[in-house]
Each structure stands twice: as structure tokens, then as C-alpha cells.
Design an enzyme around this catalytic site. Structure first.
Site, PDB file in Angstrom:
ATOM      1  N   GLU A  63      14.968  44.262  64.187  1.00 26.19           N
ATOM      2  CA  GLU A  63      14.229  43.702  63.062  1.00 26.19           C
ATOM      3  C   GLU A  63      13.132  42.752  63.535  1.00 26.19           C
ATOM      4  O   GLU A  63      12.017  42.746  62.986  1.00 26.19           O
ATOM      5  CB  GLU A  63      15.177  42.961  62.106  1.00 26.19           C
ATOM      6  CG  GLU A  63      16.210  43.846  61.433  1.00 26.19           C
ATOM      7  CD  GLU A  63      15.623  44.766  60.372  1.00 26.19           C
ATOM      8  OE1 GLU A  63      14.406  44.702  60.124  1.00 26.19           O
ATOM      9  OE2 GLU A  63      16.392  45.549  59.782  1.00 26.19           O
TER      10      GLU A  63
ATOM     11  N   ARG B 250       9.182  43.742  62.744  1.00 24.71           N
ATOM     12  CA  ARG B 250       8.532  42.877  61.763  1.00 24.71           C
ATOM     13  C   ARG B 250       7.620  41.851  62.424  1.00 24.71           C
ATOM     14  O   ARG B 250       6.462  41.684  62.025  1.00 24.71           O
ATOM     15  CB  ARG B 250       9.580  42.146  60.910  1.00 24.71           C
ATOM     16  CG  ARG B 250      10.455  43.074  60.085  1.00 24.71           C
ATOM     17  CD  ARG B 250      11.463  42.291  59.245  1.00 24.71           C
ATOM     18  NE  ARG B 250      12.518  43.158  58.740  1.00 24.71           N
ATOM     19  CZ  ARG B 250      12.871  43.245  57.461  1.00 24.71           C
ATOM     20  NH1 ARG B 250      12.247  42.518  56.556  1.00 24.71           N
ATOM     21  NH2 ARG B 250      13.845  44.043  57.083  1.00 24.71           N
TER      22      ARG B 250
ATOM     23  N   ASP C 175      17.358  56.957  61.946  1.00 21.92           N
ATOM     24  CA  ASP C 175      16.022  57.356  61.501  1.00 21.92           C
ATOM     25  C   ASP C 175      14.872  57.111  62.469  1.00 21.92           C
ATOM     26  O   ASP C 175      14.228  58.045  62.960  1.00 21.92           O
ATOM     27  CB  ASP C 175      15.708  56.695  60.150  1.00 21.92           C
ATOM     28  CG  ASP C 175      16.020  55.191  60.105  1.00 21.92           C
ATOM     29  OD1 ASP C 175      16.341  54.609  61.150  1.00 21.92           O
ATOM     30  OD2 ASP C 175      15.918  54.608  59.009  1.00 21.92           O
TER      31      ASP C 175
ATOM     32  N   GLU D 223       9.849  54.283  51.982  1.00 21.62           N
ATOM     33  CA  GLU D 223       9.817  55.518  52.767  1.00 21.62           C
ATOM     34  C   GLU D 223       9.180  56.697  52.048  1.00 21.62           C
ATOM     35  O   GLU D 223       8.423  57.474  52.646  1.00 21.62           O
ATOM     36  CB  GLU D 223      11.245  55.895  53.224  1.00 21.62           C
ATOM     37  CG  GLU D 223      11.805  55.012  54.313  1.00 21.62           C
ATOM     38  CD  GLU D 223      12.236  53.646  53.812  1.00 21.62           C
ATOM     39  OE1 GLU D 223      12.345  52.714  54.642  1.00 21.62           O
ATOM     40  OE2 GLU D 223      12.482  53.498  52.588  1.00 21.62           O
TER      41      GLU D 223
ATOM     42  N   THR E 191       7.288  51.357  62.536  1.00 25.50           N
ATOM     43  CA  THR E 191       8.202  51.704  61.453  1.00 25.50           C
ATOM     44  C   THR E 191       8.235  50.659  60.350  1.00 25.50           C
ATOM     45  O   THR E 191       8.899  50.853  59.338  1.00 25.50           O
ATOM     46  CB  THR E 191       9.627  51.961  62.004  1.00 25.50           C
ATOM     47  OG1 THR E 191      10.392  52.696  61.052  1.00 25.50           O
ATOM     48  CG2 THR E 191      10.324  50.652  62.342  1.00 25.50           C
TER      49      THR E 191
END
Length: 572
Positions: A180, A184, A312, A445, A529
Site C-alpha cells: 500500500e 499510494r 490481481d 476497477e 495500480t
């Protein structure tokens, strides 16, 4: 004195119930007065609520007018920036109008965050308070930097930049998620650097990346997934049984390769590319890896195979690392691994009855589970993006599958009363789909995939689908103090969280969906992502270096443009 007491006594009798029981007409009169008073009170409450709603609308209109004023000022201050020869003009008035609505939504989300949660990780709109979900790293602020820049919100970007320079401190005694924090914070800072050319963002990205690096100090090189930012102690969460998670371990390549390219220090790239080399050693013939990996041996543990949660973005980054590397020989193995994994994905495709919705199963051992996460709705966009690397027949097949899966994902939204998707769906013979976990946390998504499909096919249907999704967010998730998710997409009951990725991803992708394809062109940028665009740096042949000249300077300079540009003007 006696008269005063007698007068007082006479008044008290009107308050005694027995007085009215003996006088039914007066009791009836009292009841009528009570009813009228109640109506008057509730009518006032209704007026207060209507007044608050009107104020919210006026605030939105004020934001829109302030933004228009900014544009006028920009044109007056920078007339050369708005000459016809330099503008990217979208002549479709519908797209222009929709893009402005999305921009106003971003202004509303950002101003709410600024008012109630400035500098904290995320906003809780219902309680009008901030919460530090990621250790106090200003997650929403850092996540929003590139969205602000792309939308031309100059003042907001500069204010956020000052906070990064003066207040962003990573020396926290906090157990951070490596994944994360990378997608981010490292991704957000690098994107802000690539867009603005401001060195403060690169300095901060290097600082946080250096604090994350000890996570890769395992015997296999597969990283631990959590690390203390102040002390450098890395470990895995207890609930994984000591294993590392596939997506958490294989979704740092874009950010760390980009950081090596921009600093000239190869250590970041070496760490993340070693992960891929380790996974290559035991890469299965169908390219499908279980979600748990032993960080000591580097081998997969028996566990679920999925294109949803915890699997994913590993597959996404195989493709995007190849694109980031200019599709050269040096990164050919990423494309080969991705194509192998796509053959595995094809083996997981099933269709519903009676409507023939295509979906991606999950796999446990040799058995398939008829379940698909909304998170897996990134796959249509990934397939569309990767289809051009195949020969004509195969490319058509892959793109066709992308379109089928996008239709399914859009119907995740359309099949609920709120027109917002649940977290996952189950598929049963003769019943098409049913929502499983029924919350919606403002995920991006499906909209992400619509952007790729619209840009790569030119079919405006995908824009219409995206607009419908945006309107559902506006109807169900927008409140006076920001945007919230839903606890249940069937009932519309709201939660109390504005996820940072709503500003970083959902609103950015919606804005790009209604912007010309030249805005953050896929030819020049690759999205991480978390929807942070990273500039593609040229590299040639079998060069294993990091895109640097002998001087150590970035061989292709970051895109630096002044703000006063017309909507959608990014590239030269």
C-alpha cells in the site's frame, strides 16, 4: 400577598390533568393546540433539511464558478499557453460537460478533505473527521497530487506541494504495508515529480523507498509485506501463516524501477526485478500462481488462485513492466510470463445462463469456484492494453474477451438497486449473477477498464457506461462533507469513509474517460495500480541499465509544464 398566592394557585390548576378530565371541551382544545404545535415543529425541521440541501447545491455551484474564474485568470496570465496550436481540444460538448462534472466532484472531495481531515490519511465524511489508516502519511493528499495536476487545479496542487515539503514525515513508529505504501505514496510522489518536475517529490519518494527496502532482505528476495518505517523491522502478518502475498510482493516493480531511472541508483530496480527472477524459476505452465509465497524458499504455498484480491496486480505489473521498459529485449521475459498467465486466465473463463455473461473463476486445487471480485474488473483493461502485442488473430480474441468481461463488470453495477457494484459476485446456473459481499467502497476497477477500452476501440458506449456509474456515485455516495461508500448496495445505507483511491483512481479515470486520448497518452505514460501515471523512459536493446546518461541525469526529462493550460492539455 394573599391575592398573589390565590392568583398563583389559580394558574397551577391549569397544569393539573384532573382539570381537563372534568372539562372535555378544553381537553379537546388542548389536543388541537398540541397537534398544530407538532406540525409547526416538524415543518420547521423539514425546512432546515431543505435549507441544508440547498446550501450544498450552492457550494457545488460556487466551486464550479471559482474553477471557471481560475480558467479566465489563467488565460489572461498565460495567453501563449492557450493558443490554438498548443491546445488539445475536445470538440464533443457532451464530453466537455461530463469532464467538468467530474472535475467539480474532485473539487468537492478535495475541499471536504481539506476542511475536515487535512494532512491525515483519509476523511470520514459523516463524522467530519480524519483518520490515519496508513500511519499518518497523508495518504489522500499524496494520492491526489497527480489528479489535481491533471485537472489543472493549480492552487490546490501548490498547497498540497507545500504540505509535502514542510510536513510529510516518514519517521513513524508504524507497521506499514509495503504494498500500500509503494503504490499510494511512492507512486503518487513519483507521478507528481514526472508531471511537475519538482525535485521535492523525488526526494520524498527516495526517503520512503529507502525505509521500505529492508523488506526485501529475505533469503529468497521475496519481500516481507509489512515493515516498521522508523526501525526497519520487516515481517509478515500473522494471518498468512508467515507467508508473503503474491500481489503484495509482485506489485512494486513499476515504482522501484522508475525510482532507479530517476535517481541513477540501481538498488531499487535490483530488489524488485530479483522477485520476478525468483518466481520465474518455478513459474507454472499455466502461469497461475497461488496467492501465498514462502519468503524463505521463494516457492508458492498451496492456496487460492485468483485475479481478485491478493492476486490481481501481480499479473497487471507483468504487462506494464514490459510497457515501461519500451517493450525491449531487456524486459521481454515480463511479456512472456504475462502471455503464459493469460493462457491460464482463459482456462478460468466461464459463462452464465441465461445471459452468457463471461466471468473469471477462482481456483482451489483442481476445482473452480464460480465467484469473481469487483477487483478483478481491472482485467478487461489489462487484456485490451496487452492485446496489441499479439498477432492479429490472437489480438482479436483477447480484445473480444476484454469486451465481454467489461460488459459483465458493468452489469455488476446495473444489477443492483443503487446501480453501484458490490464487492464480489457469485454465479449460479440459470440465475446469471448475484451479489455476495454487498458493500461498495468507491472502487475504480470497472471505470479503469472502460478508459482502456474506449481509448483502444473508439467505442463511445464505454463512455456512456462510465457516465452512468458516475451518476450512481453522485446519487448514492455524495454528501455535504465528501463522498462515502455504501454498507449495502441493495439498501443504499452509507458508510463513513472516503477512500484515498476515490480521488487517486476513480475520479481520475472518469476524468480521462471524457478527455482526449492525448491527455496522459498510453504511448508516453504507464499507470501504476493506484492510477499514478509514470513517464515511460526510453531504453534500447539489451541495456540492463536504468535509463541514465553518464552524468547520472535522467536521459528523458520529466514532463514540466506550467499550469495555465486548457482542459486536457498535458503533452506537447
Amino acid at each position: 400577598m394573599a391575592r398573589s398566592r390565590a392568583s398563583s394557585s389559580s394558574w397551577w390548576r391549569y397544569l393539573h390533568p384532573s382539570y381537563y378530565l372534568k372539562r372535555p371541551k378544553r381537553l379537546a382544545l388542548l389536543f388541537v393546540v398540541f397537534v398544530f404545535a407538532s406540525f409547526a415543529f416538524w415543518d420547521r425541521q423539514t425546512l432546515v433539511r431543505e435549507h441544508e440541501a440547498e446550501i450544498s447545491k450552492l457550494n457545488g455551484e460556487l466551486n464550479r464558478l471559482q474553477d471557471q474564474l481560475r480558467k479566465v485568470e489563467d488565460r489572461l496570465e498565460n495567453p501563449d499557453e492557450h493558443s490554438v496550436g498548443h491546445d488539445v481540444v475536445d470538440i464533443d460538448p457532451t464530453n466537455n460537460e461530463r469532464r467538468e462534472k467530474v472535475k467539480e466532484a474532485m473539487i468537492h472531495a478535495w475541499s471536504s478533505y481539506k476542511k475536515y481531515a487535512w494532512g491525515q490519511d483519509e476523511l470520514q465524511p459523516q463524522s467530519k473527521s480524519g483518520i490515519n489508516s496508513f500511519g499518518g502519511l497523508g495518504a489522500t493528499l499524496v494520492d491526489s497530487l497527480d489528479t489535481l495536476y491533471i485537472m489543472g487545479l493549480h492552487d490546490e496542487f501548490q498547497e498540497a506541494r507545500e504540505w509535502v515539503a514542510d510536513s510529510l514525515d516518514f519517521n513513524k513508529d508504524y507497521e506499514a504495508s509495503v504494498f500500500e505504501t509503494t503504490i499510494r505514496v511512492v507512486g503518487g510522489l513519483l507521478s507528481a515529480y514526472d508531471l511537475s518536475g519538482d525535485d521535492i517529490f523525488l526526494e520524498k519518494a527516495k526517503d520512503i523507498a529507502d525505509r521500505l527496502l529492508p523488506a526485501w532482505d529475505t533469503s529468497s528476495g521475496i519481500p516481507y509485506n509489512r515493515i516498521n518505517l522508523a526501525h526497519g523491522r520487516a515481517h509478515n502478518p500473522g494471518w498468512t501463516g508467515g507467508d508473503s502475498i503474491l500481489a503484495d510482493s509482485g506489485t512494486e516493480q513499476l515504482e522501484f524501477i522508475a525510482l532507479s531511472q530517476r535517481t541513477g541508483d540501481p538498488k531499487y530496480q535490483e530488489k524488485v526485478e530479483n522477485v520476478i527472477r525468483q518466481l520465474q524459476k518455478t513459474f507454472p505452465s499455466d502461469g497461475l500462481l497461488p496467492i501465498y509465497i514462502n519468503p524463505h524458499s521463494g516457492t508458492s504455498s498451496y492456496s487460492t488462485i485468483t485475479f481478485g484480491a491478493m492476486g490481481d496486480s501481480f499479473y497487471e505489473y507483468l504487462l506494464k513492466a514490459w510497457i515501461q521498459g519500451n517493450k525491449t529485449e531487456a524486459v521481454k521475459h515480463y511479456r512472456q510470463m504475462w502471455e503464459t498467465s493469460m493462457e491460464g486466465l482463459l482456462s478460468l473463463i466461464r459463462k452464465t445462463t441465461p445471459s452468457s455473461f463471461s466471468y473469471i473463476c477462482e481456483k482451489n486445487g483442481d476445482s473452480l469456484s464460480d465467484k469473481m471480485d469487483e477487483l478483478a474488473c481491472f482485467a478487461p483493461g489489462m487484456l485490451a492494453l496487452g492485446s496489441s502485442g499479439y498477432g492479429p488473430d490472437k489480438a482479436e480474441k483477447i480484445l473480444s474477451l476484454a469486451k465481454e468481461l467489461a460488459w459483465t463488470c458493468y452489469n455488476f453495477y446495473q444489477s443492483t438497486p443503487t446501480k453501484l457494484a458490490g464487492e464480489n459476485y457469485f454465479f449460479h446456473a440459470g440465475q446469471d449473477m448475484s451479489v455476495g459481499t454487498s458493500w461498495n467502497i468507491l472502487r475504480p476497477e470497472t471505470v479503469e477498464s472502460l478508459v482502456y477500452l474506449w481509448r483502444l476501440t473508439g467505442n463511445k458506449t464505454y463512455q456512456d457506461w462510465g457516465w452512468n456509474i458516475f451518476q450512481a456515485f453522485e446519487k448514492n455516495s455524495r454528501i455535504e462533507s465528501g463522498y462515502v461508500g455504501l454498507k449495502d448496495v441493495n439498501t443504499g445505507v452509507k458508510d463513513n469513509m472516503m477512500q484515498s483511491f476515490f480521488l487517486a483512481e476513480t475520479l481520475k479515470y472518469l476524468y480521462l474517460l471524457f478527455s482526449p486520448p492525448s491527455v496522459i497518452s498510453f504511448d508516453e505514460w504507464v499507470f501504476n495500480t493506484e492510477a499514478h501515471p509514470l513517464r515511460i523512459v526510453p531504453r534500447t536493446g539489451k541495456d540492463e541499465g536504468v535509463g541514465r546518461a553518464a552524468s547520472g541525469k535522467l536521459t528523458t526529462k520529466p514532463l514540466v509544464r506550467p499550469f495555465g493550460r486548457k482542459q486536457g492539455k498535458i503533452g506537447a
